[in-house]
Design a protein around this motif. Structure first.
Motif, PDB file in Angstrom:
ATOM      1  N   ALA A   7       0.814  -1.222   0.000  1.00  0.00           N
ATOM      2  CA  ALA A   7       0.000   0.000   0.000  1.00  0.00           C
ATOM      3  C   ALA A   7       0.844   1.266   0.000  1.00  0.00           C
ATOM      4  N   ILE A   8       2.118   1.176   0.414  1.00  0.00           N
ATOM      5  CA  ILE A   8       2.953   2.380   0.443  1.00  0.00           C
ATOM      6  C   ILE A   8       3.689   2.621  -0.870  1.00  0.00           C
ATOM      7  N   LEU A   9       3.603   1.687  -1.794  1.00  0.00           N
ATOM      8  CA  LEU A   9       4.321   1.862  -3.063  1.00  0.00           C
ATOM      9  C   LEU A   9       3.870   3.114  -3.825  1.00  0.00           C
ATOM     10  N   PRO A  10       2.581   3.382  -3.970  1.00  0.00           N
ATOM     11  CA  PRO A  10       2.188   4.612  -4.676  1.00  0.00           C
ATOM     12  C   PRO A  10       2.705   5.880  -3.976  1.00  0.00           C
ATOM     13  N   GLN A  11       2.678   5.887  -2.648  1.00  0.00           N
ATOM     14  CA  GLN A  11       3.191   7.062  -1.929  1.00  0.00           C
ATOM     15  C   GLN A  11       4.696   7.215  -2.114  1.00  0.00           C
ATOM     16  N   SER A  12       5.413   6.108  -2.161  1.00  0.00           N
ATOM     17  CA  SER A  12       6.861   6.178  -2.394  1.00  0.00           C
ATOM     18  C   SER A  12       7.156   6.784  -3.761  1.00  0.00           C
ATOM     19  N   LYS A  13       6.365   6.383  -4.747  1.00  0.00           N
ATOM     20  CA  LYS A  13       6.547   6.942  -6.084  1.00  0.00           C
ATOM     21  C   LYS A  13       6.198   8.435  -6.094  1.00  0.00           C
ATOM     22  N   ASP A  14       5.163   8.812  -5.348  1.00  0.00           N
ATOM     23  CA  ASP A  14       4.793  10.231  -5.237  1.00  0.00           C
ATOM     24  C   ASP A  14       5.912  11.037  -4.579  1.00  0.00           C
ATOM     25  N   VAL A  15       6.516  10.487  -3.524  1.00  0.00           N
ATOM     26  CA  VAL A  15       7.628  11.175  -2.851  1.00  0.00           C
ATOM     27  C   VAL A  15       8.772  11.376  -3.842  1.00  0.00           C
ATOM     28  N   TYR A  16       9.075  10.363  -4.627  1.00  0.00           N
ATOM     29  CA  TYR A  16      10.119  10.469  -5.640  1.00  0.00           C
ATOM     30  C   TYR A  16       9.817  11.616  -6.615  1.00  0.00           C
ATOM     31  N   ASN A  17       8.608  11.607  -7.184  1.00  0.00           N
ATOM     32  CA  ASN A  17       8.246  12.625  -8.179  1.00  0.00           C
ATOM     33  C   ASN A  17       8.184  14.030  -7.588  1.00  0.00           C
ATOM     34  N   MET A  18       7.611  14.168  -6.407  1.00  0.00           N
ATOM     35  CA  MET A  18       7.516  15.494  -5.777  1.00  0.00           C
ATOM     36  C   MET A  18       8.896  16.018  -5.394  1.00  0.00           C
ATOM     37  N   LYS A  21      10.489  17.311  -8.444  1.00  0.00           N
ATOM     38  CA  LYS A  21       9.845  18.569  -8.834  1.00  0.00           C
ATOM     39  C   LYS A  21      10.397  19.752  -8.053  1.00  0.00           C
ATOM     40  N   TYR A  22      10.673  19.549  -6.766  1.00  0.00           N
ATOM     41  CA  TYR A  22      11.149  20.636  -5.916  1.00  0.00           C
ATOM     42  C   TYR A  22      12.669  20.658  -5.738  1.00  0.00           C
ATOM     43  N   GLY A  23      13.372  19.840  -6.516  1.00  0.00           N
ATOM     44  CA  GLY A  23      14.826  19.872  -6.493  1.00  0.00           C
ATOM     45  C   GLY A  23      15.473  19.188  -5.310  1.00  0.00           C
ATOM     46  N   LEU A  24      14.749  18.347  -4.618  1.00  0.00           N
ATOM     47  CA  LEU A  24      15.289  17.624  -3.467  1.00  0.00           C
ATOM     48  C   LEU A  24      15.826  16.274  -3.955  1.00  0.00           C
ATOM     49  N   ILE A  25      16.972  16.341  -4.613  1.00  0.00           N
ATOM     50  CA  ILE A  25      17.510  15.185  -5.328  1.00  0.00           C
ATOM     51  C   ILE A  25      17.823  14.026  -4.392  1.00  0.00           C
ATOM     52  N   ASP A  26      18.474  14.287  -3.256  1.00  0.00           N
ATOM     53  CA  ASP A  26      18.796  13.195  -2.335  1.00  0.00           C
ATOM     54  C   ASP A  26      17.541  12.498  -1.833  1.00  0.00           C
ATOM     55  N   TYR A  35      11.493   2.532  -3.067  1.00  0.00           N
ATOM     56  CA  TYR A  35      10.426   2.002  -3.928  1.00  0.00           C
ATOM     57  C   TYR A  35      10.868   0.724  -4.634  1.00  0.00           C
ATOM     58  N   THR A  36      12.064   0.729  -5.220  1.00  0.00           N
ATOM     59  CA  THR A  36      12.502  -0.448  -5.968  1.00  0.00           C
ATOM     60  C   THR A  36      12.653  -1.662  -5.067  1.00  0.00           C
ATOM     61  N   TYR A  37      13.217  -1.476  -3.870  1.00  0.00           N
ATOM     62  CA  TYR A  37      13.337  -2.590  -2.925  1.00  0.00           C
ATOM     63  C   TYR A  37      11.966  -3.163  -2.614  1.00  0.00           C
ATOM     64  N   ALA A  54      14.570   0.414 -14.440  1.00  0.00           N
ATOM     65  CA  ALA A  54      15.482   0.846 -15.503  1.00  0.00           C
ATOM     66  C   ALA A  54      15.401   2.357 -15.706  1.00  0.00           C
ATOM     67  N   LEU A  55      14.190   2.885 -15.693  1.00  0.00           N
ATOM     68  CA  LEU A  55      14.000   4.328 -15.843  1.00  0.00           C
ATOM     69  C   LEU A  55      14.628   5.084 -14.671  1.00  0.00           C
ATOM     70  N   PHE A  56      14.386   4.604 -13.470  1.00  0.00           N
ATOM     71  CA  PHE A  56      14.972   5.219 -12.290  1.00  0.00           C
ATOM     72  C   PHE A  56      16.503   5.218 -12.383  1.00  0.00           C
ATOM     73  N   MET A  57      17.070   4.078 -12.770  1.00  0.00           N
ATOM     74  CA  MET A  57      18.535   3.983 -12.872  1.00  0.00           C
ATOM     75  C   MET A  57      19.070   4.950 -13.931  1.00  0.00           C
ATOM     76  N   ARG A  58      18.400   5.019 -15.076  1.00  0.00           N
ATOM     77  CA  ARG A  58      18.858   5.902 -16.141  1.00  0.00           C
ATOM     78  C   ARG A  58      18.796   7.361 -15.693  1.00  0.00           C
ATOM     79  N   HIS A  59      17.696   7.757 -15.078  1.00  0.00           N
ATOM     80  CA  HIS A  59      17.581   9.141 -14.588  1.00  0.00           C
ATOM     81  C   HIS A  59      18.641   9.429 -13.534  1.00  0.00           C
ATOM     82  N   ASN A  60      18.857   8.479 -12.660  1.00  0.00           N
ATOM     83  CA  ASN A  60      19.844   8.679 -11.607  1.00  0.00           C
ATOM     84  C   ASN A  60      21.236   8.892 -12.196  1.00  0.00           C
ATOM     85  N   LEU A  61      21.627   8.057 -13.130  1.00  0.00           N
ATOM     86  CA  LEU A  61      22.966   8.177 -13.712  1.00  0.00           C
ATOM     87  C   LEU A  61      23.111   9.421 -14.583  1.00  0.00           C
TER      88      LEU A  61
END
Length: 158
Positions: A7-18, A21-26, A35-37, A54-61
């Motif tokens: 149930a927390i997976l959607p919220q984890s993805k939201d935290v990532y995207n938000m 959006k606000y520049g909080l890269i770490d 989320y991936t774990y 794969a998308l997360f890894m590509r964006h991260n790198l």
């Protein structure tokens, strides 16, 4: 707990995207790793999970250049590929190709307990799934030794 961990997976993805959006890269990268774990270990469908990781890894790198976070997610991605039966460049995926003693030693040197714990959990899971039962006891021993070395650990995958 009232809700399953899925149930927390959607919220984890939201935290990532938000966070992005606000520049909080770490924060974003940490949320992506979390989320991936959880996506893998809670039984998410492998094909969509593989695409997200794969998308997360590509964006991260490409954008964030957080090497440690990439190293934390690489075993997840490779584990998913192994479970899906996708072969590596050498033609066959096996657990030993992407989780080596060298990886574990590097993670221990950098005091990345969660990374070590995740790698060992993936290795253990793949050994069960692929019926490599002779590997289970040594992997479990490594897992317990990790706890002993650190004095404590989260035991999140036991």
């Amino acid at each position: 707990w009232k809700e399953p961990i899925q149930a927390i997976l959607p919220q984890s993805k939201d935290v990532y995207n938000m966070s992005l959006k606000y520049g909080l890269i770490d924060n974003a990268v940490s949320a992506g790793v979390f989320y991936t774990y959880r996506a893998l270990f809670t039984g998410s469908l492998l094909k969509p999970c593989s695409k997200e990781v794969a998308l997360f890894m590509r964006h991260n790198l490409e954008r964030h250049k957080r090497r440690l976070m990439h190293l934390c997610v690489a075993p997840i991605f490779n584990g998913i590929s192994c479970l899906r039966g996708i072969s590596s460049k050498s033609g066959a995926y096996n657990v030993d190709e992407f989780i080596t003693e060298k990886h574990l030693a590097e993670a221990l040197r950098n005091k990345e307990t969660t990374f070590c714990e995740c790698m060992l959990a993936i290795k253990l899971m793949c050994s069960f799934i692929f019926r490599r039962l002779d590997e289970i006891k040594p992997i479990a021993r490594q897992y317990l030794e990790l706890f002993e070395r650190q004095g404590s650990a989260s035991a999140q995958f036991i």
